[in-house]
Design an enzyme around this catalytic site. Structure first.
Site, mmCIF file in Angstrom:
data_model
loop_
_atom_site.group_PDB
_atom_site.id
_atom_site.type_symbol
_atom_site.label_atom_id
_atom_site.label_comp_id
_atom_site.label_asym_id
_atom_site.label_seq_id
_atom_site.Cartn_x
_atom_site.Cartn_y
_atom_site.Cartn_z
ATOM 1 N N ASP A 1 0.818 -1.208 0.000
ATOM 2 C CA ASP A 1 0.000 0.000 0.000
ATOM 3 C C ASP A 1 0.852 1.259 0.000
ATOM 4 O O ASP A 1 0.629 2.172 -0.790
ATOM 5 C CB ASP A 1 -0.936 0.001 1.212
ATOM 6 C CG ASP A 1 -1.936 -1.150 1.173
ATOM 7 O OD1 ASP A 1 -2.061 -1.756 0.102
ATOM 8 O OD2 ASP A 1 -2.564 -1.436 2.189
ATOM 9 N N GLU B 1 0.829 -5.703 -5.154
ATOM 10 C CA GLU B 1 0.470 -4.847 -6.286
ATOM 11 C C GLU B 1 1.633 -4.024 -6.831
ATOM 12 O O GLU B 1 1.843 -3.953 -8.036
ATOM 13 C CB GLU B 1 -0.665 -3.901 -5.901
ATOM 14 C CG GLU B 1 -2.002 -4.599 -5.778
ATOM 15 C CD GLU B 1 -3.151 -3.621 -5.676
ATOM 16 O OE1 GLU B 1 -2.986 -2.440 -6.032
ATOM 17 O OE2 GLU B 1 -4.236 -4.031 -5.233
#
Length: 378
Positions: A17, A273
């Site tokens: 994140d 990610e």
């Protein structure tokens, strides 16, 4: 036009994140000349990928970004014109109260997780009225296809990748204390969750017909490797030889250095990610360790990406990719033939990835999409 931005980020799995939020904050500042304040609840994890960040300082400016420690007791500040609530974190109540008092309603964006599921493009950009107060936030989905917010891609990223010659690579490896390339050696970077089949994969690589260098950032995974090979607790930059496999442990790198590590490797195993997207800009074959979710939700995301990514592949190559990715994520058990089959498509995968990058370049990047969206509403 220069606008003021607040980006709020809670650190969930150590790096994913905050990795995305830090890249986004830097790009908005450097490429789009915006004024960005980045609120982060875990400065220690943040400093692992941004060594200029001092985790002891509550407010600091790094690379033009105003970094604030987001604490339980939130001090009242003047809200920005654009507010990003990253990855389902919830804004502090005190901050929401200041939004209500603003002379002009800010652009409030709920930046969502990356996915290629079909419904994403349908929900991208939809308004979401707050259930209790007269404010509206907008769902903003990164993505790989038109109709989504795109991917993080700095303005000069592709040019830098193209300029990463053998000479530049050599200087980078030397500067970072990484082993220089040997003749016929295969270089693999490994960044994964503890759920990946590390032990079996180490054994497979050690039996390779060609020498392999495995580069691993120090963390819980290196502890698993130490236990497997009956080594003492591994230190950074320590080398371990196991059959045809050499393992080099490295400290976590600053993000632009990590990009260059991916560029210098022949295969990149990535997770979450941020590193997943950066591996795609690297052109080299990559394998994604997706974050496991309850009720198998992550399988839908993995399959949706594979459907898109392998759409133009020959059937045999697509099958090899799917089998290895399934094994790496625990759907089946990995074995030597699965790896060797995937490995045999190395050159074809490099060419496919170059075409894949060209396809992704047809989209606006995420920061540009966000900047344009905010400006249209201010």
């Amino acid at each position: 036009m220069q606008r003021r931005w607040d980006i709020f980020c809670t650190v969930i799995d150590n790096f994913g994140d905050i990795g995305i939020c830090w890249r986004l904050a830097r790009q908005l500042t450097q490429d789009h000349h915006q004024v960005v304040r980045l609120w982060v609840d875990d400065l220690i994890s943040f400093s692992c990928i941004a060594p200029d960040v001092n985790p002891e300082i509550q407010q600091q400016v790094v690379l033009g970004v105003d970094i604030r420690h987001w604490q339980c007791v939130f001090v009242e500040v003047e809200p920005a014109e654009v507010v990003i609530e990253a990855f389902a974190c919830e804004l502090p109540d005190a901050y929401v109260a200041t939004l209500l008092q603003a002379k002009k309603q800010p652009v409030w964006i709920n930046l969502e997780y990356l996915s290629t599921e079909l419904w994403v493009a349908q929900y991208h950009g939809l308004p979401s009225p707050h259930p209790r107060i007269p404010l509206i936030k907008t769902f903003f989905f990164p993505g790989f296809v038109q109709g989504t917010g795109g991917l993080i891609r700095e303005k000069n990223l592709i040019a830098q990748r193209s300029a990463f010659s053998a000479t530049v690579e050599h200087a980078f490896l030397q500067h970072k204390g990484l082993l220089e390339r040997k003749s016929s050696e295969i270089r693999v970077s490994l960044f994964c969750y503890d759920t990946a089949p590390i032990n079996k994969f180490i054994q497979i690589l050690s039996e390779s017909s060609e020498p392999i260098l495995l580069i691993v950032p120090v963390g819980s995974v290196t502890g698993s490797i130490a236990s497997l090979l009956k080594e003492p607790l591994l230190q950074t930059e320590k080398l371990i030889q196991h059959g045809q496999l050499t393992i080099q442990m490295i400290p976590f790198m600053e993000q632009t250095d990590y990009d260059r590590l991916l560029w210098s490797c022949d295969f990149n195993f990535v997770r979450g990610e941020d590193s997943f997207v950066r591996a795609q800009w690297a052109d080299s074959p990559f394998v994604w360790n997706i974050y496991p979710q309850t009720e198998g939700t992550h399988w839908k995301k993995l399959d949706a990406f594979l459907n898109l990514y392998t759409a133009d592949m020959p059937e045999e190559m697509a099958d090899a990719v799917r089998k290895l990715w399934d094994c790496w994520n625990g759907r089946n058990e990995i074995n030597g033939s699965v790896w060797l089959n995937y490995f045999s498509f190395r050159e074809a995968l490099i060419e496919h990835n170059k075409d894949w990058v060209k396809q992704l370049l047809r989209q606006d990047d995420l920061a540009s999409s966000l900047a344009q969206f905010a400006e249209n509403r201010l």
